[in-house]
Design a protein around this motif. Structure first.
Motif, PDB file in Angstrom:
ATOM      1  N   THR A   4     113.097  33.601  48.823  1.00 35.53           N
ATOM      2  CA  THR A   4     113.124  32.394  49.767  1.00 35.53           C
ATOM      3  C   THR A   4     111.920  31.444  49.639  1.00 35.53           C
ATOM      4  O   THR A   4     110.646  32.167  49.364  1.00 35.53           O
ATOM      5  N   GLY A   6     109.308  29.724  51.278  1.00 34.78           N
ATOM      6  CA  GLY A   6     108.511  29.674  52.590  1.00 34.78           C
ATOM      7  C   GLY A   6     109.274  30.535  53.758  1.00 34.78           C
ATOM      8  O   GLY A   6     110.325  31.150  53.582  1.00 34.78           O
ATOM      9  N   GLY A   9     112.817  29.918  54.834  1.00 38.99           N
ATOM     10  CA  GLY A   9     113.066  28.557  53.825  1.00 38.99           C
ATOM     11  C   GLY A   9     114.518  29.046  53.362  1.00 38.99           C
ATOM     12  O   GLY A   9     114.987  30.011  53.369  1.00 38.99           O
ATOM     13  N   LEU A 117     111.500  19.411  48.867  1.00 39.42           N
ATOM     14  CA  LEU A 117     110.006  19.997  48.825  1.00 39.42           C
ATOM     15  C   LEU A 117     109.400  18.916  48.403  1.00 39.42           C
ATOM     16  O   LEU A 117     109.377  18.494  47.285  1.00 39.42           O
ATOM     17  N   ARG A 147     110.684  20.236  53.454  1.00 37.64           N
ATOM     18  CA  ARG A 147     109.536  21.145  53.395  1.00 37.64           C
ATOM     19  C   ARG A 147     108.336  20.427  52.741  1.00 37.64           C
ATOM     20  O   ARG A 147     108.628  19.608  51.832  1.00 37.64           O
ATOM     21  N   GLY A 149     104.639  20.673  50.705  1.00 44.96           N
ATOM     22  CA  GLY A 149     103.748  21.730  49.885  1.00 44.96           C
ATOM     23  C   GLY A 149     102.632  21.111  49.541  1.00 44.96           C
ATOM     24  O   GLY A 149     102.420  19.887  49.549  1.00 44.96           O
ATOM     25  N   HIS A 162      97.616  23.781  57.249  1.00 47.23           N
ATOM     26  CA  HIS A 162      98.906  24.543  57.753  1.00 47.23           C
ATOM     27  C   HIS A 162      98.586  24.638  58.977  1.00 47.23           C
ATOM     28  O   HIS A 162      99.640  24.754  59.772  1.00 47.23           O
ATOM     29  N   SER A 168     105.059  25.293  53.218  1.00 53.75           N
ATOM     30  CA  SER A 168     106.141  26.191  52.543  1.00 53.75           C
ATOM     31  C   SER A 168     105.728  26.651  51.204  1.00 53.75           C
ATOM     32  O   SER A 168     106.196  27.645  50.754  1.00 53.75           O
ATOM     33  N   ALA A 194     103.886  31.673  52.827  1.00 50.02           N
ATOM     34  CA  ALA A 194     104.350  30.536  51.797  1.00 50.02           C
ATOM     35  C   ALA A 194     104.664  30.997  50.496  1.00 50.02           C
ATOM     36  O   ALA A 194     104.378  32.110  50.219  1.00 50.02           O
ATOM     37  N   THR A 195     105.057  30.321  49.750  1.00 47.82           N
ATOM     38  CA  THR A 195     105.395  30.791  48.275  1.00 47.82           C
ATOM     39  C   THR A 195     104.609  30.121  47.377  1.00 47.82           C
ATOM     40  O   THR A 195     104.211  28.900  47.541  1.00 47.82           O
ATOM     41  N   ASP A 269     107.338  36.485  45.798  1.00 47.51           N
ATOM     42  CA  ASP A 269     106.817  35.049  46.720  1.00 47.51           C
ATOM     43  C   ASP A 269     106.157  34.166  45.506  1.00 47.51           C
ATOM     44  O   ASP A 269     105.620  33.239  45.843  1.00 47.51           O
TER      45      ASP A 269
END
Length: 325
Positions: A4, A6, A9, A117, A147, A149, A162, A168, A194-195, A269
């Motif tokens: 996923t 984020g 997401g 993104l 999203r 980043g 943030h 994300s 987040a990722t 992640d």
């Protein structure tokens, strides 16, 4: 395999495709082969395609736009802005006006009405990060961005950003020999859910074994200006590559597969985005998804890589100055 992007997401493939090399960052390119690589990646289950408005002065986005437009619903487009190219190199461009103009230009080149993104590629020291992120929030509100980043940011800057709007994804260099992100940034990323999108997971090609001491970089190849890929630094790093190659041989795999499989053990992640502009390289990278590393394998990899990682700076002085600390 998916994860996923984020908190709450969309699903994304465990490996994305970094597209920077498709328009000249590492020497000559073949646009037709690059486009074929993009389409094969899509058919093989890759969903995240990563580009930037400064890759090839927009040519990279244009290539992705014309290739993926007929398949837009199957692809997650990620692009970056916040710098502009000058005769002296990249310079920050993170003002709200800069970001709004850049977004409109990227939408045209990508042939889409929204960017899934959108990354702030570098932090502009002349613009508070809150202002830059606020401009991106406006683009989200307008439906032009899905999203938000950040790329190459410190843990402190990530927290400030943030607080304005959920971040994300954070993109930074991460590989088995470049692990600086584990100190502060990765814990900060995980604290907000987040990722981590890992670029240069193959050490800009060195971890594949394709570069040797006798290699001469083509004109326009980024590595010609980066300390890590030249002189004594390169000689030291090639010894690490040789050690990883021996680990790979024992597993019946290529060094690239070992490097990517190692990253995939770092957590769901973490999404590596190996760059490739040729289909054979793409296929080798995707084979890492089926490679399982045992505890013994991971120990052998740790033994092969110095605790300090690769020797030499990732960028020359100008590029290093752009990185947020």
């Amino acid at each position: 395999m998916h994860t996923t992007l984020g908190p709450g997401g969309p699903a994304v493939s465990r490996l994305g495709l970094g597209c920077m090399s498709m328009t000249g960052s590492y020497g000559r390119t073949d646009p037709d082969e690059a486009a074929a690589t993009v389409l094969e990646a899509l058919e093989s289950g890759v969903t995240m395609f990563d580009t930037g408005d400064f890759y090839g002065d927009g040519a990279n986005e244009e290539l992705l736009g014309r290739t993926l437009a007929p398949h837009r619903g199957r692809a997650l487009l990620a692009t970056k802005t916040g710098v502009r190219r000058t005769a002296e190199g990249l310079v920050p461009a993170g003002s709200p006006d800069d970001l709004r103009r850049a977004c409109e230009a990227s939408l045209r080149r990508l042939r889409t009405d929204h960017i899934d993104l959108y990354y702030l590629a570098r932090i502009d020291p002349a613009v508070p990060v809150e202002e830059s992120v606020g401009a991106l929030v406006d683009l989200v509100d307008q439906g032009k961005v899905g999203r938000i980043g950040l790329s190459e940011v410190s843990a402190a800057t990530l927290a400030r950003a943030h607080a304005v709007h959920p971040i994300s994804a954070v993109q930074t260099e991460y590989s088995l020999w470049e692990r600086h992100v584990e100190n502060d940034v990765l814990p900060a990323i995980r604290s907000i859910g987040a990722t981590l999108v890992a670029y240069s997971p193959l050490g800009r090609g060195l971890l594949t074994g394709a570069v040797r001491a006798t290699t001469r970089y083509e004109p326009g190849d980024f590595r010609a200006t980066a300390p890590r890929y030249n002189g004594d630094d390169l000689a030291s790093n090639l010894a690490v590559v040789d050690a990883i190659t021996r680990v790979a041989a024992a597993k019946g795999a290529t060094p690239a597969r070992i490097a990517l499989a190692w990253l995939l053990t770092r957590g769901s992640d973490v999404v590596p985005i190996p760059g490739s502009s040729r289909r054979p390289h793409l296929r080798d990278n995707l084979a890492a998804l089926d490679l399982r590393l045992s505890a013994t394998d991971l120990g052998d990899i740790d033994d092969a890589v110095p605790a300090t990682g690769a020797r030499g700076a990732r960028y020359g002085d100008h590029g290093t100055a752009l990185i947020d600390r």
